[in-house]
Motif scaffolding. Structure first.
Motif, PDB file in Angstrom:
ATOM      1  N   TYR A   1       8.216   1.855  -4.605  1.00 20.65           N
ATOM      2  CA  TYR A   1       7.896   1.786  -3.178  1.00 20.65           C
ATOM      3  C   TYR A   1       6.394   1.715  -2.953  1.00 20.65           C
ATOM      4  O   TYR A   1       5.899   0.854  -2.216  1.00 20.65           O
TER       5      TYR A   1
ATOM      6  N   GLN B   1       4.350  -1.608  -1.508  1.00 21.03           N
ATOM      7  CA  GLN B   1       3.505  -1.595  -0.317  1.00 21.03           C
ATOM      8  C   GLN B   1       2.170  -2.281  -0.578  1.00 21.03           C
ATOM      9  O   GLN B   1       1.693  -3.076   0.235  1.00 21.03           O
TER      10      GLN B   1
ATOM     11  N   CYS C   1       0.828  -5.695   0.998  1.00 23.30           N
ATOM     12  CA  CYS C   1      -0.402  -5.708   1.788  1.00 23.30           C
ATOM     13  C   CYS C   1      -1.282  -6.867   1.333  1.00 23.30           C
ATOM     14  O   CYS C   1      -1.839  -7.609   2.158  1.00 23.30           O
TER      15      CYS C   1
ATOM     16  N   THR D   1      -3.587  -0.629   3.223  1.00 18.69           N
ATOM     17  CA  THR D   1      -2.132  -0.450   3.154  1.00 18.69           C
ATOM     18  C   THR D   1      -1.718   0.743   3.997  1.00 18.69           C
ATOM     19  O   THR D   1      -0.750   0.685   4.759  1.00 18.69           O
TER      20      THR D   1
ATOM     21  N   GLU E   1       0.632   0.668   7.476  1.00 17.26           N
ATOM     22  CA  GLU E   1       1.966   1.241   7.312  1.00 17.26           C
ATOM     23  C   GLU E   1       2.382   2.198   8.428  1.00 17.26           C
ATOM     24  O   GLU E   1       3.532   2.598   8.500  1.00 17.26           O
TER      25      GLU E   1
ATOM     26  N   VAL F   1       4.423  -5.587   5.260  1.00 16.11           N
ATOM     27  CA  VAL F   1       4.272  -4.399   4.414  1.00 16.11           C
ATOM     28  C   VAL F   1       5.534  -3.541   4.473  1.00 16.11           C
ATOM     29  O   VAL F   1       5.956  -2.957   3.469  1.00 16.11           O
TER      30      VAL F   1
ATOM     31  N   ALA G   1       8.519  -3.495   2.031  1.00 11.75           N
ATOM     32  CA  ALA G   1       8.530  -2.621   0.846  1.00 11.75           C
ATOM     33  C   ALA G   1       9.732  -1.679   0.868  1.00 11.75           C
ATOM     34  O   ALA G   1      10.240  -1.290  -0.188  1.00 11.75           O
TER      35      ALA G   1
END
Length: 414
Positions: A137, A141, A145, A165, A169, A243, A246
């Motif tokens: 995970y 991410q 990104c 990132t 998020e 993103v 993810a």
């Protein structure tokens, strides 16, 4: 005159805490109890009509009957969507803004994001070969990104990947997490606002047709440039959902691990099999729980009266698991998509209805391309071991994720 039927009603002053306790299953639990795909409750101090199913989705996405303005809670606007973003608009203003988003989804653009995704997965696998263990995970991410910014022509120095990132998020949590999310969202918007200023001043010149170029120069229905704050919100409404894929990548990894027979079918990297698998990931695992709207006017549907302004919530997860729509919905069966009828109202992991004029996610095709490429790597393009870990996930966490975030080790590229 049509007879008005009483809507099944949940007793009590307010059930907002039950949404937090039950999460994705809040609406489904009650539709089962009421034996009705529609019921009334109270949330955040007001009356709310909750519903699930294909016909409910068809109603919900009827723009003559529902509007999005004023439906989403403020905390969602402050973290996930941003204020004045496309998700909050209605009518011609929404269509005009949505057309801008859809202009980014050309066949060439989808091909490009697939290629960019492949490149960054290849680079990641090389890095992982020298690491003791990898958390899918977290790594996904950062991969996404990089993918999002490169595809959108947003400059991203390698030294800033981790920071950016985290900013992109931001989620709609409660308490301290919500405050952190609002801070991250505000900081991210400032970052993008500076880039919009740089584009308009000529300091940077992103490729024409890219997200940064298109949204920096987009004009509204009055022919005026979007203010830089709104332009930044909309650019983040491209970056943030990419993103967020993810989450799907993490669940894809879980499915690859837990479904060895289905994984074997993917060994040829056949595009149709890859697509079926990721579609089933999107149907089977939790992603978006609900979607809110408000009735545009008084109307009657199937004998039930909707009053103008009433908060109405569609159960996305529950519709994707409705037993009347999906055979054995509790089982992971990618082959079911061989016979799926393609309805925009019975499979709604990222919203329903029409992509171009409605509120279905503009980036859904991007999601599929990213997921197919990620699946090919997880199933075919690297070997790895899966240590013992807690891969269970909770339905009351929104968004939900496997508790271990899926850890692998001894990664080798193939």
């Amino acid at each position: 005159m049509e007879n008005i039927k009483p809507i099944p009603k949940e007793e009590g002053l307010d059930h907002s805490l039950n949404v937090l306790r039950e999460g994705y299953l809040f609406i489904t639990n009650r539709t089962i109890g009421f034996q009705s795909d529609l019921f009334e409750t109270r949330l955040l101090g007001e009356r709310a009509i909750c519903m699930r199913g294909e016909e409910a989705a068809r109603l919900f996405y009827d723009q003559e009957k529902f509007v999005r303005g004023g439906a989403a809670p403020k905390r969602v606007l402050k973290t996930l969507f941003g204020e004045d973003g496309v998700q909050t608009l209605d009518g011609e203003e929404h269509h005009h803004r949505k057309t801008m988003f859809m202009s980014l989804m050309s066949r060439e653009a989808l091909y490009n994001i697939r290629e960019i995704t492949r490149k960054h997965w290849e680079l990641a696998v090389r890095r992982w070969e020298s690491e003791d263990k990898v958390e899918i995970y977290k790594e996904a991410q950062e991969i996404l990104c990089r993918v999002a910014c490169e595809w959108a022509a947003v400059p991203l120095p390698e030294a800033e990947v981790k920071e950016k990132t985290g900013l992109i998020e931001a989620t709609a949590a409660l308490g301290i997490k919500h405050r952190k999310g609002r801070y991250a969202r505000a900081k991210a918007e400032k970052w993008i606002q500076y880039l919009v200023d740089d584009v308009r001043s000529g300091a940077i010149d992103p490729q024409q047709g890219s997200t940064l170029h298109t949204m920096s120069w987009h004009r509204d229905l009055r022919g005026e440039l979007l203010d830089k704050e709104t332009a930044a919100v909309e650019i983040l409404n491209i970056l943030r959902p990419i993103v967020a894929v993810a989450i799907y990548v993490c669940f894809t990894a879980l499915a690859v691990i837990q479904q060895p027979e289905e994984r074997e079918k993917l060994m040829t990297s056949d595009e149709k099999l890859l697509k079926n698998f990721v579609q089933e990931v999107r149907r089977f695992y939790p992603f978006f729980p609900f979607a809110p709207a408000r009735a545009r006017k008084d109307f009657t549907w199937n004998g039930y009266a909707f009053d103008k302004g009433v908060l109405t919530i569609l159960d996305l997860y529950g519709t994707n698991h409705h037993p009347d729509l999906w055979d054995q919905p509790e089982l992971f069966k990618p082959d079911r998509f061989d016979d799926w009828n393609g309805s925009p109202f019975n499979f709604i992991p990222q919203g329903g209805g029409d992509h171009h004029r409605g509120h279905r996610c503009a980036g859904e095709w991007i999601t599929l391309e990213i997921m197919k490429e990620s699946l090919d790597f997880l199933a075919n393009k690297m070997s790895y071991e899966v240590p013992v870990q807690d891969v269970s996930f909770s339905f009351h966490n929104m968004p939900s994720l496997p508790h271990s975030r899926i850890v692998i080790r001894n990664v080798k590229g193939l």
